[in-house]
Design an enzyme around this catalytic site. Structure first.
Site, PDB file in Angstrom:
ATOM      1  CE  LYS A 147      -6.448   0.292   6.259  1.00 56.34           C
ATOM      2  NZ  LYS A 147      -5.310   0.599   7.106  1.00 56.34           N
ATOM      3  N   GLY A 159       0.840  -1.208   0.000  1.00 58.28           N
ATOM      4  CA  GLY A 159       0.000   0.000   0.000  1.00 58.28           C
ATOM      5  C   GLY A 159       0.871   1.251   0.000  1.00 58.28           C
ATOM      6  CG  HIS A 160       3.299   2.140   3.407  1.00 55.12           C
ATOM      7  ND1 HIS A 160       3.339   0.998   4.173  1.00 55.12           N
ATOM      8  CD2 HIS A 160       2.725   3.080   4.179  1.00 55.12           C
ATOM      9  CE1 HIS A 160       2.818   1.246   5.364  1.00 55.12           C
ATOM     10  NE2 HIS A 160       2.428   2.505   5.398  1.00 55.12           N
TER      11      HIS A 160
HETATM   12  P1  AMP Z   1       0.779   4.734   7.791  1.00 54.42           P
HETATM   13  O1  AMP Z   1       2.209   4.296   7.670  1.00 54.42           O
HETATM   14  O2  AMP Z   1      -0.154   3.671   8.232  1.00 54.42           O
HETATM   15  O3  AMP Z   1       0.643   6.023   8.543  1.00 54.42           O
HETATM   16  O4  AMP Z   1       0.300   5.070   6.318  1.00 54.42           O
HETATM   17  C1  AMP Z   1       1.032   5.961   5.519  1.00 54.42           C
HETATM   18  C2  AMP Z   1       0.248   6.252   4.280  1.00 54.42           C
HETATM   19  O5  AMP Z   1       0.018   5.037   3.558  1.00 54.42           O
HETATM   20  C3  AMP Z   1      -1.132   6.853   4.563  1.00 54.42           C
HETATM   21  O6  AMP Z   1      -1.396   7.866   3.607  1.00 54.42           O
HETATM   22  C4  AMP Z   1      -2.042   5.676   4.387  1.00 54.42           C
HETATM   23  O7  AMP Z   1      -3.350   6.030   4.005  1.00 54.42           O
HETATM   24  C5  AMP Z   1      -1.344   4.927   3.271  1.00 54.42           C
HETATM   25  N1  AMP Z   1      -1.767   3.527   3.265  1.00 54.42           N
HETATM   26  C6  AMP Z   1      -1.686   2.634   4.285  1.00 54.42           C
HETATM   27  N2  AMP Z   1      -2.223   1.456   3.927  1.00 54.42           N
HETATM   28  C7  AMP Z   1      -2.667   1.602   2.652  1.00 54.42           C
HETATM   29  C8  AMP Z   1      -3.324   0.742   1.716  1.00 54.42           C
HETATM   30  N3  AMP Z   1      -3.641  -0.510   2.015  1.00 54.42           N
HETATM   31  N4  AMP Z   1      -3.623   1.246   0.500  1.00 54.42           N
HETATM   32  C9  AMP Z   1      -3.307   2.521   0.179  1.00 54.42           C
HETATM   33  N5  AMP Z   1      -2.694   3.376   1.017  1.00 54.42           N
HETATM   34  C10 AMP Z   1      -2.377   2.927   2.236  1.00 54.42           C
END
Ligand code: AMP
Length: 281
Positions: free
Chosen positions: A150, A36-37
């Site tokens: 997400k 996702g990242h």
């Molecule tokens: P985090 O590390 O969880 O703070 O996420 C960092 C970024 O990655 C944020 O903009 C999230 O929305 C995005 N993100 C996390 N998981 C996903 C996913 N499965 N699909 C798309 N973007 C994601």
């Protein structure tokens, strides 16, 4: 990638890039990177000459009883994955670098939408998140900042902050990346045991059920999702809501048009969120 932990150093590196006429895209993350990242990174690469991925587990956005201490920290593996994507700069500051005087005196106040859904369960979360995003935008001064759909409420609030504060940055939003079985990728998925991992599929299937009933209106869509969730005993529902994308407020039962279905539930000690766009008619 060059891993930079100093704000002064990152600023000077990026100043040099800008002086050469190169555009910068920032991808803020908390690390424990998954596909996702990496979808965000891929989009960043399409949109800008220079990609900066920040990896910072921001203490300000965790509540006192949340998982700050056990949040996965996998910097070495993260840097390796970003290397395969030819990312030039990883910004991985310590908490002391970001908050040298401890808790900051000045914070972004996210407004009333931040008290709903995620914010109702996580008081102060969005103030902490927006504060660090504002800091990262000030540090990297990117032309574009990339977020994932997400975290739909986060995207709404970040866009609103950027509008309210006239911040000179464009927001790009990337669709949710899922495993083949529908589970939205999350850094927290690694905490799930096999039973909870299986049970967590109810999030995407409940959203699918809402979408499948959306032509019958709000009540039918909510009922379909609620009944899917009720059928999974390992899912402890936190919230399920249909919101108007323009206001992020719950839609009334006569509402027709575009909506976002939001869901959060706990599986064991792991709390997961998911969402899906649908059209109520
Ligand atoms: P985090 O590390 O969880 O703070 O996420 C960092 C970024 O990655 C944020 O903009 C999230 O929305 C995005 N993100 C996390 N998981 C996903 C996913 N499965 N699909 C798309 N973007 C994601």
């Amino acid at each position: 990638p060059l891993v930079v932990d100093s704000i002064v150093e990152l600023r000077s590196l990026l100043k040099a890039e800008r002086a050469m006429g190169r555009s910068i895209a920032l991808v803020p993350t908390m690390g424990a990177l998954h596909d996702g990242h990496l979808a965000l990174v891929a989009r960043a690469r399409d949109l800008a000459d220079v990609v900066v991925v920040s990896i910072f587990v921001n203490p300000l956005q965790f509540g006192p009883h949340e998982d700050l201490d056990r949040y996965p920290r996998t910097l070495e593996a993260d840097v390796e994955r970003l290397g395969a994507f030819a990312v030039p700069f990883v910004f991985a500051p310590t908490a002391a670098e970001m908050y040298p005087a401890g808790e900051p005196q000045t914070r972004i106040a996210a407004g009333s939408v931040a008290n709903l859904y995620e914010g109702a369960s996580r008081p102060g979360h969005f103030d902490g998140m927006l504060t660090v995003v504002a800091k990262l935008l000030g540090i990297a001064q990117p032309a574009t900042v990339i977020f994932g759909r997400k975290d739909a409420q986060q995207v709404f609030l970040v866009k609103r902050m950027i509008t309210d504060l006239n911040l000179p940055v464009k927001v790009e939003v990337v669709p949710i990346v899922r495993d083949d079985d529908g589970l939205a990728l999350s850094s927290r998925n690694r905490y799930l045991d096999a039973n909870d991992r299986q049970a967590a599929l109810v999030l995407s299937s409940a959203l699918g059920a809402a979408a499948a009933s959306s032509h019958q209106g709000t009540d039918a869509a909510m009922a379909a999702a609620r009944s899917a969730l009720a059928g999974e005993p390992l899912a402890h529902l936190d919230y399920l809501e249909l919101v108007n994308p323009a206001t992020f407020l719950p839609v009334g039962n006569a509402y027709r048009g575009d909506a976002i279905a939001l869901v959060a539930a706990r599986f064991g000690s792991t709390r997961l969120i998911d969402n899906r766009a649908l059209t109520l008619s």
